[in-house]
Design a protein around this motif. Sequence first.
Motif, PDB file in Angstrom:
ATOM      1  N   ARG A 138       0.820  -1.215   0.000  1.00 41.91           N
ATOM      2  CA  ARG A 138       0.000   0.000   0.000  1.00 41.91           C
ATOM      3  C   ARG A 138       0.852   1.264   0.000  1.00 41.91           C
ATOM      4  N   GLY A 139       2.161   1.089  -0.143  1.00 42.53           N
ATOM      5  CA  GLY A 139       3.065   2.217  -0.053  1.00 42.53           C
ATOM      6  C   GLY A 139       3.388   2.853  -1.389  1.00 42.53           C
ATOM      7  N   THR A 140       3.683   4.126  -1.340  1.00 49.36           N
ATOM      8  CA  THR A 140       4.255   4.865  -2.455  1.00 49.36           C
ATOM      9  C   THR A 140       5.378   5.720  -1.897  1.00 49.36           C
ATOM     10  N   VAL A 141       6.379   5.997  -2.712  1.00 49.82           N
ATOM     11  CA  VAL A 141       7.468   6.868  -2.295  1.00 49.82           C
ATOM     12  C   VAL A 141       7.243   8.232  -2.950  1.00 49.82           C
ATOM     13  N   ASP A 142       6.935   9.221  -2.122  1.00 48.73           N
ATOM     14  CA  ASP A 142       6.670  10.577  -2.611  1.00 48.73           C
ATOM     15  C   ASP A 142       7.981  11.361  -2.599  1.00 48.73           C
ATOM     16  N   THR A 155      -0.038   5.708   8.734  1.00 52.78           N
ATOM     17  CA  THR A 155      -0.053   4.526   7.871  1.00 52.78           C
ATOM     18  C   THR A 155       0.734   4.787   6.590  1.00 52.78           C
ATOM     19  N   HIS A 156       0.553   5.967   5.988  1.00 54.17           N
ATOM     20  CA  HIS A 156       1.280   6.287   4.766  1.00 54.17           C
ATOM     21  C   HIS A 156       2.782   6.352   5.017  1.00 54.17           C
ATOM     22  N   ALA A 157       3.166   6.916   6.156  1.00 52.93           N
ATOM     23  CA  ALA A 157       4.587   7.007   6.485  1.00 52.93           C
ATOM     24  C   ALA A 157       5.195   5.616   6.645  1.00 52.93           C
ATOM     25  N   TYR A 158       4.483   4.737   7.312  1.00 50.24           N
ATOM     26  CA  TYR A 158       4.994   3.384   7.529  1.00 50.24           C
ATOM     27  C   TYR A 158       5.074   2.615   6.213  1.00 50.24           C
ATOM     28  N   PHE A 159       4.015   2.685   5.413  1.00 50.45           N
ATOM     29  CA  PHE A 159       4.009   1.941   4.157  1.00 50.45           C
ATOM     30  C   PHE A 159       5.095   2.450   3.216  1.00 50.45           C
ATOM     31  N   GLN A 160       5.329   3.755   3.186  1.00 49.60           N
ATOM     32  CA  GLN A 160       6.405   4.299   2.358  1.00 49.60           C
ATOM     33  C   GLN A 160       7.754   3.741   2.797  1.00 49.60           C
ATOM     34  N   SER A 161       8.001   3.702   4.101  1.00 49.85           N
ATOM     35  CA  SER A 161       9.297   3.236   4.596  1.00 49.85           C
ATOM     36  C   SER A 161       9.513   1.757   4.308  1.00 49.85           C
ATOM     37  N   LYS A 162       8.443   0.965   4.372  1.00 50.36           N
ATOM     38  CA  LYS A 162       8.577  -0.470   4.117  1.00 50.36           C
ATOM     39  C   LYS A 162       8.752  -0.760   2.626  1.00 50.36           C
ATOM     40  N   LEU A 163       8.144   0.062   1.776  1.00 57.76           N
ATOM     41  CA  LEU A 163       8.425  -0.038   0.343  1.00 57.76           C
ATOM     42  C   LEU A 163       9.880   0.338   0.079  1.00 57.76           C
ATOM     43  N   ALA A 164      10.351   1.363   0.756  1.00 53.76           N
ATOM     44  CA  ALA A 164      11.747   1.779   0.603  1.00 53.76           C
ATOM     45  C   ALA A 164      12.706   0.655   0.996  1.00 53.76           C
ATOM     46  N   ALA A 265       4.568  -4.468  -7.633  1.00 54.92           N
ATOM     47  CA  ALA A 265       5.187  -3.962  -8.856  1.00 54.92           C
ATOM     48  C   ALA A 265       5.980  -2.690  -8.573  1.00 54.92           C
ATOM     49  N   ARG A 266       5.484  -1.838  -7.657  1.00 54.28           N
ATOM     50  CA  ARG A 266       6.200  -0.600  -7.338  1.00 54.28           C
ATOM     51  C   ARG A 266       7.594  -0.890  -6.791  1.00 54.28           C
ATOM     52  N   SER A 267       7.721  -1.959  -6.026  1.00 56.28           N
ATOM     53  CA  SER A 267       9.025  -2.253  -5.423  1.00 56.28           C
ATOM     54  C   SER A 267      10.061  -2.619  -6.471  1.00 56.28           C
ATOM     55  N   HIS A 268       9.609  -3.020  -7.661  1.00 55.68           N
ATOM     56  CA  HIS A 268      10.528  -3.429  -8.733  1.00 55.68           C
ATOM     57  C   HIS A 268      10.758  -2.324  -9.758  1.00 55.68           C
ATOM     58  N   ASP A 269      10.312  -1.126  -9.465  1.00 54.49           N
ATOM     59  CA  ASP A 269      10.531   0.010 -10.364  1.00 54.49           C
ATOM     60  C   ASP A 269      11.995   0.431 -10.262  1.00 54.49           C
ATOM     61  N   THR A 270      12.801   0.046 -11.242  1.00 54.61           N
ATOM     62  CA  THR A 270      14.244   0.256 -11.135  1.00 54.61           C
ATOM     63  C   THR A 270      14.626   1.734 -11.173  1.00 54.61           C
ATOM     64  N   ALA A 271      13.883   2.529 -11.912  1.00 50.47           N
ATOM     65  CA  ALA A 271      14.181   3.958 -11.936  1.00 50.47           C
ATOM     66  C   ALA A 271      13.934   4.578 -10.572  1.00 50.47           C
TER      67      ALA A 271
END
Length: 299
Positions: A138-142, A155-164, A265-271
């Motif tokens: 559920r994360g996005t990196v802004d 929740t957004h802060a946590y999900f962003q960090s775990k995606l990171a 899929a977001r976690s595999h965004d190489t750019a």
Amino acid sequence: MITGANTGVGFETAKLLAEHGATVILACRNADKAAAAADRITASAPDSTVRTLQLDLASLASVRGAAEQLRADHPRLDLLINNAGGVRPRHAVTEDGFESTFATNHLGPFAFTGLVLDRLLTVPGSRVVTVSSIGHRRGTVDFEDLHFTRGYRYTHAYFQSKLANLMFTYELHRRLASAGVPTVAVAAHPGNARTEFGREMPLPVRVMMRPQLRMLTWWLMQSPQVAALAAVRAAVDPGVRGGEYYGPPGRAQFTGHPARVQSSARSHDTAAQRRLWQESERLTGVTYTVGEPAPVTPS
């Protein structure tokens, strides 16, 4: 070495490794709690060797100091498990000016790993295991507002960090592979673990974490002992390969013994991985010197 190893999943990870003969370093923010945890482990495994290291991942000064201490005490490191994590229910800024959850869960581990990586690079079979979460989906990196200055939701802060955490693992894996070193980077997640992690969360979350409710929430939550198995498998299973991800299987990935699982899929965004890496180096002042990332095809 396991960060955040004085309680919960981190403690159970350290305990299991110590019981099977590993010399274990508990890297924790609170030195007294780390010492107490070390005593608990040696009480159950009298022949084990357990040491402690004071490390506050929310402070770059502490990260640098702990890295210097580790380097002074240990010429080699077989395994680094970036387990420590947290989430602040309200917006908080660290002494370095970072949003606290992002600092603790991503920037601190990124910096510490970079500062001690040379202690792993010459060790055959060495691994960097970083613990993520099913919440990463559920994360996005802004990149325009990594520190939530425009509005904060925990929740957004946590999900962003775990995606990171996953993006860091995959980019580190490519860099290690391109350098031809024996160290690999792997990720894991514990599922839904019944620990002290939610002690600062709203009441419904705290209630779900209570051990007294385990007969009602067994399908949703699992013990820290079982939850720790994902990181342990990522750390020691000889069949594990760099860039893999381990956690409870099944559609929800809430509970169960670990298997190789897929991340978003977001976690595999190489750019995005490379952009996050560059931004993390800029913010922390820690530059990795291990090779260059291998050529990739943009996702």
